[in-house]
Design an enzyme around this catalytic site. Structure first.
Site, PDB file in Angstrom:
ATOM      1  N   TYR A   1       3.320   6.867  10.134  1.00  0.00           N
ATOM      2  CA  TYR A   1       2.547   5.679   9.749  1.00  0.00           C
ATOM      3  C   TYR A   1       3.456   4.610   9.147  1.00  0.00           C
ATOM      4  O   TYR A   1       3.334   3.424   9.458  1.00  0.00           O
ATOM      5  CB  TYR A   1       1.449   6.072   8.752  1.00  0.00           C
ATOM      6  CG  TYR A   1       0.376   5.020   8.584  1.00  0.00           C
ATOM      7  CD1 TYR A   1      -0.809   5.087   9.318  1.00  0.00           C
ATOM      8  CD2 TYR A   1       0.538   3.940   7.702  1.00  0.00           C
ATOM      9  CE1 TYR A   1      -1.793   4.120   9.183  1.00  0.00           C
ATOM     10  CE2 TYR A   1      -0.432   2.969   7.562  1.00  0.00           C
ATOM     11  CZ  TYR A   1      -1.606   3.067   8.298  1.00  0.00           C
ATOM     12  OH  TYR A   1      -2.573   2.105   8.165  1.00  0.00           O
TER      13      TYR A   1
ATOM     14  N   HIS B   1       0.835  -1.207   0.000  1.00  0.00           N
ATOM     15  CA  HIS B   1       0.000   0.000   0.000  1.00  0.00           C
ATOM     16  C   HIS B   1       0.868   1.256   0.000  1.00  0.00           C
ATOM     17  O   HIS B   1       1.732   1.419   0.857  1.00  0.00           O
ATOM     18  CB  HIS B   1      -0.928  -0.002   1.223  1.00  0.00           C
ATOM     19  CG  HIS B   1      -2.121  -0.883   1.042  1.00  0.00           C
ATOM     20  ND1 HIS B   1      -3.290  -0.710   1.715  1.00  0.00           N
ATOM     21  CD2 HIS B   1      -2.312  -1.945   0.220  1.00  0.00           C
ATOM     22  CE1 HIS B   1      -4.164  -1.625   1.331  1.00  0.00           C
ATOM     23  NE2 HIS B   1      -3.591  -2.402   0.430  1.00  0.00           N
TER      24      HIS B   1
HETATM   25  C1  PHB Z   1      -6.343  -4.083  10.240  1.00  0.00           C
HETATM   26  O1  PHB Z   1      -6.250  -4.361   9.031  1.00  0.00           O
HETATM   27  O2  PHB Z   1      -6.758  -4.914  11.072  1.00  0.00           O
HETATM   28  C2  PHB Z   1      -5.970  -2.730  10.714  1.00  0.00           C
HETATM   29  C3  PHB Z   1      -5.416  -1.846   9.818  1.00  0.00           C
HETATM   30  C4  PHB Z   1      -5.077  -0.557  10.257  1.00  0.00           C
HETATM   31  C5  PHB Z   1      -5.296  -0.202  11.569  1.00  0.00           C
HETATM   32  C6  PHB Z   1      -5.837  -1.110  12.465  1.00  0.00           C
HETATM   33  C7  PHB Z   1      -6.177  -2.388  12.038  1.00  0.00           C
HETATM   34  O3  PHB Z   1      -4.994   1.066  11.970  1.00  0.00           O
END
Ligand code: PHB
Ligand code: RFL
Length: 396
Positions: free
Chosen positions: A387, A72
Site C-alpha cells: 500500500y 496517514h
Molecule cells: C480516494 O480518496 O479517492 C481513494 C482513496 C483510496 C482508494 C481509492 C480512492 O483506494
C-alpha cells in the site's frame, strides 16, 4: 513544429513528465484534448505514496502539497462487524502515505508548466501518431480549428486508457492482458467532515464500501454497486443509509457518517489491464495508457508517476551520455513494478468486494484472509508494504 519529446495527454503522467524533462533541460510539447478547467476538476485519485510525494517535491511541485496534504499512518479494515487498524510505519520501517487529491497535483503541475515550462496546449486533440518505427515520428492533432502536425524525436503516450497512442503500435506487436470485474463503484464527494482520521475499507455482506476524504471538511466515499448502475437510482439518502449499513460495527457500535450536501456523484467500472511492451520504436506509453488497476489499492496515479520518473531519467541519460541503454530498458523496468501493483490491486479488490456469483465458501475464504491480516504481523506487513509502495530506486 518540432520538439524532442511530444507528449500526448495533460493528465498527471504527461504533466509530470514534461516537468521532469524541463528540469533536465529537454524540451517537450504537451497536447491535451480537454480544456484546463475540465482537467483540473476531474475527480480521481486521493492517495500518494511517499515516493510520489518525493518526486513531486523534486519537480518543484511540493510547496502546496507540504502545506495541505493529510499524512496517514494507516488504514482501517472492517469485516465481520469488527474493525482492525493496519499501522504502516511500524510494519514498514517508517513508511506512510498522504491524502492529496489528483485534482490538486494536476493544478500545481499545470501552473508550473504554464509559468516556466514548454508549450502545454489545451483543446488540442491528437488523431494519430505516424512513423513510430522511424527516427522522426509525427503527431497529427487539431487545435484552434486547424489540423496541425508536431514532429518529434520521441512520442510519449500519456493519454490514458482510451487514448490514441496505443494505436501507433501495429497489431501483433503488443499484447494486452486484461480482467474485468462484475461490479463498479458509485463515488460521491460531499461537503461533510470525515468522521474518521484514516481511510476505512469495509467488507460487508451488502458489498464493499470505502470512506476517504479530500480535506477536513470534504468526504470522498465509495460504494460497490452492480455494473450498469445509473447514479440517478441512488438519491443522496439512499447512499448515506447504505454507507452507514456497510460501515456498521457489531452490536451497533461505531459512529454514523456525518451527512452533508453531495456535490458530485458518478459510477466507475473496475478493470485491470496491462499492455506489453510499453514501447514500440520511438513511441513509449506511460501511466493509464499502458496499464489500468482497479482503484481499491490506490495505485494508478502512483504507477503513472513511477513510469515517468523512469522515462525522464532515461531521456536525461540519452542526452548526457548518448546511450539509449535506459530507454531500451524502460518497458522491462516499469513492468516489474506494474505487475506488483496489478497483483496488489487485484488482491485488495477480490478480497474486499462481494462477487454477485460468489458462494458462502468464497465469503469464508475472504474473511479468513482478512482475519489473517488482522492477526499476523507478516500478513499485515505484506499489505502495508504494497500500500505504501516501493521506493523509487536509481532504476526505479
Ligand atoms: C480516494 O480518496 O479517492 C481513494 C482513496 C483510496 C482508494 C481509492 C480512492 O483506494
Ligand atoms: P489520465 O489521468 O487518464 O490522463 C490522460 C490525459 O490524456 C488526455 N487525452 C488526450 N489528449 C490529447 N489527444 C487525445 N487523443 C487524448 N486522449 C486522451 C485526457 O484528456 C487526459 O487528460 O492518465 P494518466 O496521466 O496516466 O494518470 C493516471 C491517473 O489518472 C489514474 O491512474 C488514477 O486516477 C487512478 N486512481 C487512483 N490512483 C492512485 O494512485 N490512488 C488513488 O487513490 C486512486 N483513486 C483512481 C482513483 C482512479 C479512479 N477512476 C476514476 C478510475 C479513484 C478513481 C475513482
Amino acid at each position: 513544429m518540432h520538439t524532442t519529446v511530444g507528449i500526448i495527454g495533460g493528465g498527471p503522467s504527461g504533466l509530470l513528465l514534461a516537468r521532469l524533462l524541463h528540469r533536465a533541460g529537454i524540451d517537450s510539447v504537451v497536447l491535451e484534448r480537454r480544456d484546463r478547467v475540465f482537467v483540473e476538476q476531474r475527480q480521481r485519485a486521493g492517495i500518494l505514496e511517499q515516493a510520489t510525494v518525493d518526486v513531486l517535491r523534486e519537480a518543484g511541485a511540493g510547496a502546496r502539497l507540504d502545506r495541505e496534504a493529510l499524512v496517514h499512518d494507516g488504514i482501517e479494515l472492517r469485516f465481520d462487524g469488527r474493525s482492525h487498524r493496519v499501522d504502516f510505519p511500524s510494519l514498514t520501517g517508517g513508511r506512510r502515505v498522504v491524502v492529496y487529491a489528483q485534482t490538486e497535483v494536476v493544478k500545481d503541475l499545470i501552473a508550473l508548466q504554464l509559468d516556466e515550462g514548454g508549450p502545454l496546449l489545451f483543446d488540442a486533440e491528437v488523431h494519430a501518431v505516424e512513423g513510430a518505427d522511424t527516427d522522426r515520428p509525427l503527431i497529427r492533432y487539431s487545435h484552434e480549428g486547424r489540423e496541425q502536425t508536431l514532429s518529434c524525436d520521441y512520442v510519449v503516450g500519456c493519454d490514458g486508457f482510451h487514448g490514441v497512442a496505443r494505436g501507433a503500435v501495429p497489431d501483433g506487436v503488443s499484447t494486452t492482458f486484461e480482467r474485468t470485474y462484475p461490479y463498479s463503484w458509485l463515488g460521491i464527494l460531499a461537503d461533510a467532515p470525515p468522521v474518521y482520521d484514516e481511510l476505512i475499507y469495509a467488507h460487508s455482506e451488502r458489498g464493499f464500501a470505502l470512506a476517504s476524504m479530500r480535506s477536513p471538511a470534504v468526504s470522498r466515499l465509495y460504494l460497490q454497486v452492480p455494473n450498469g448502475t445509473d447514479p440517478a437510482d441512488w438519491p443522496d439518502d439512499r447512499i448515506w443509509d447504505e454507507l452507514d449499513a456497510r460501515f456498521a460495527l457489531r452490536d451497533g457500535a461505531g459512529q454514523r457518517l456525518k451527512r452533508g450536501p453531495v456535490t458530485q456523484k458518478s459510477v466507475l467500472p473496475m478493470r485491470s489491464s496491462v499492455t506489453e511492451p510499453m514501447r514500440y520504436g520511438r513511441v513509449l506509453l506511460a501511466g493509464d495508457a499502458a496499464h489500468i488497476v482497479p482503484p481499491t489499492g490506490a495505485k494508478g496515479l502512483n504507477l503513472a508517476a513511477a513510469d515517468v520518473v523512469v522515462l525522464a531519467r532515461a531521456f536525461a541519460h540519452l542526452k548526457d551520455s548518448g546511450s539509449a541503454e535506459l530507454l531500451d530498458a524502460y518497458s522491462d523496468t516499469c513492468l516489474r513494478r506494474v505487475w506488483r501493483a496489478e497483483h496488489f490491486s487485484y488482491f485488495m479488490t477480490s478480497t474486499l468486494h462481494t462477487d454477485p456469483r460468489q458462494s458462502p465458501f468464497d465469503t469464508r475464504l475472504q474473511l479468513s484472509q482478512l482475519e489473517r491480516i488482522a492477526t499476523s504481523p507478516h500478513a499485515a506487513a505484506e499489505l502495508a508494504e504494497n500500500y505504501t509502495g516501493l521506493p523509487l530506486g536509481p532504476t526505479a
